[in-house]
Design an enzyme around this catalytic site. Structure first.
Site, PDB file in Angstrom:
ATOM      1  N   THR A   1       0.827  -1.198   0.000  1.00  0.00           N
ATOM      2  CA  THR A   1       0.000   0.000   0.000  1.00  0.00           C
ATOM      3  C   THR A   1       0.863   1.250   0.000  1.00  0.00           C
ATOM      4  O   THR A   1       1.978   1.259   0.537  1.00  0.00           O
ATOM      5  CB  THR A   1      -0.912   0.024   1.239  1.00  0.00           C
ATOM      6  OG1 THR A   1      -1.513   1.325   1.373  1.00  0.00           O
ATOM      7  CG2 THR A   1      -0.135  -0.263   2.509  1.00  0.00           C
TER       8      THR A   1
ATOM      9  N   TYR B   1      -1.529   0.657  10.431  1.00  0.00           N
ATOM     10  CA  TYR B   1      -1.744  -0.012   9.156  1.00  0.00           C
ATOM     11  C   TYR B   1      -0.475   0.034   8.308  1.00  0.00           C
ATOM     12  O   TYR B   1       0.011  -0.993   7.828  1.00  0.00           O
ATOM     13  CB  TYR B   1      -2.907   0.659   8.427  1.00  0.00           C
ATOM     14  CG  TYR B   1      -3.125   0.162   7.012  1.00  0.00           C
ATOM     15  CD1 TYR B   1      -3.403  -1.174   6.756  1.00  0.00           C
ATOM     16  CD2 TYR B   1      -3.084   1.046   5.931  1.00  0.00           C
ATOM     17  CE1 TYR B   1      -3.619  -1.625   5.454  1.00  0.00           C
ATOM     18  CE2 TYR B   1      -3.305   0.613   4.639  1.00  0.00           C
ATOM     19  CZ  TYR B   1      -3.567  -0.723   4.406  1.00  0.00           C
ATOM     20  OH  TYR B   1      -3.779  -1.164   3.122  1.00  0.00           O
TER      21      TYR B   1
END
Length: 314
Positions: free
Chosen positions: A124, A146
């Site tokens: 990501t 995250y």
């Protein structure tokens, strides 16, 4: 080819599984069907995939014995399963177990697949930190649990490539939008609330945030293009996304244009760890994979609205 896709009934994983199946591959989809968001959407995605002949298996990668009855003659693994996004309802343990422990267990399974050609980790842009405008060789500075745990998962996978234990790569995705987007994500929420004439909760100042809003179909093009390019991509981190930037405000305006109505905004406090800017640098993807995303923001929103109305507008 026999291919395992984890997170196969999620947003992007379901699209990749569907594309791989359409290309003639034998796809085994794994998903733990957790309740991070409404299970109805996952069940809808699973129904689409199974009706096309794919196998969807309920598995939790955090269980060390998750692979007991899985095939060992697998050619590729595409690893989408993760605890996603920046959420105040997700604990650090959620991110740690779903993103790190689960990835380690999947790597152990990969070792048992003697004919494995490539392990594809899905990373990501959050790995970069508050701004994600860089080439893949920049030092990452993740600013959320995250991002930190996705970076750790990525390095676990790439470690095995560096040790020459298996071919592996990691694809860092940028602000993906389109049909099947999760309910809590910006565009699905905008469409839902816009159609219901309810206000959209906008984080203070986020209307000026810049994003590489990338249509999911363009992301899928890049993901599946690693097949046949194992030697080129082995050990590599590759950005996938569009180079075109839009502000959040422009994203809202695109939805308003497609819906033909103005969406009310309700300003709420800033969200810690939210990125200020993402702009995909895809020079490496162009060079290695001939990657060339073409879908405009308005085209992507039109497709997402069409999908939403077909499935949830009743």
């Amino acid at each position: 080819m026999k291919i395992v896709v984890t997170g196969a009934v999620g947003f992007i994983g379901s699209h990749v599984a569907e594309r791989l199946h359409s290309l003639g591959h034998d796809v085994i989809g794994l998903d733990n069907f957790n309740d991070y968001y409404n299970l109805d959407l996952k069940k809808l995605n699973a129904k689409v995939l199974t009706e096309k002949g794919m196998r969807i298996v309920k598995k939790d990668l955090r269980d060390s014995n998750f692979n007991d009855d899985l095939p060992k003659d697998v050619d590729y693994i595409f690893h989408f399963a993760a605890q996603p996004g920046i959420s105040q309802t997700s604990t650090f343990e959620d991110y740690f177990t779903n993103n790190i422990i689960a990835t380690k267990n999947l790597i152990d399974y990969a070792y048992s697949c003697e004919n494995l050609k490539l392990f594809v980790n899905i990373g990501t842009s959050s790995i970069y930190g508050m701004e994600a405008t860089f080439t893949e060789d920049i030092a990452p500075k993740p600013a959320s649990h995250y991002g930190v745990t996705k970076l750790a998962a990525e390095q676990l996978v790439l470690q095995k490539s560096r040790e020459k234990q298996m071919k592996a790569c990691s694809l860092r995705l940028y602000s993906v939008i389109g049909p099947r987007e999760r309910p809590e994500k910006m565009y699905t929420k905008l469409i839902t609330l816009g159609l219901r004439d309810k206000p959209f909760p906008l984080f203070e100042g986020s209307d000026k945030h810049l994003r590489s809003f990338t249509y999911v179909g363009d992301i899928v093009d890049g993901v599946v293009s690693v097949i046949g390019n194992e030697t080129k991509v082995d050990g590599e981190i590759i950005n996938l996304g569009t180079e075109v930037e839009h502000t959040t405000k422009e994203g809202i305006e695109a939805v308003e244009k497609v819906l033909g109505k103005t969406i009310q905004l309700h300003i709420i406090p800033k969200r810690p760890g939210d990125q200020l800017r993402t702009k995909a640098n895809i020079d490496k993807a162009r060079k290695l994979l001939n990657y060339n995303p073409k879908t405009t923001l308005l085209e992507a929103v039109e497709k997402q609205v069409e999908w939403y109305k077909a499935n949830f507008s009743n």
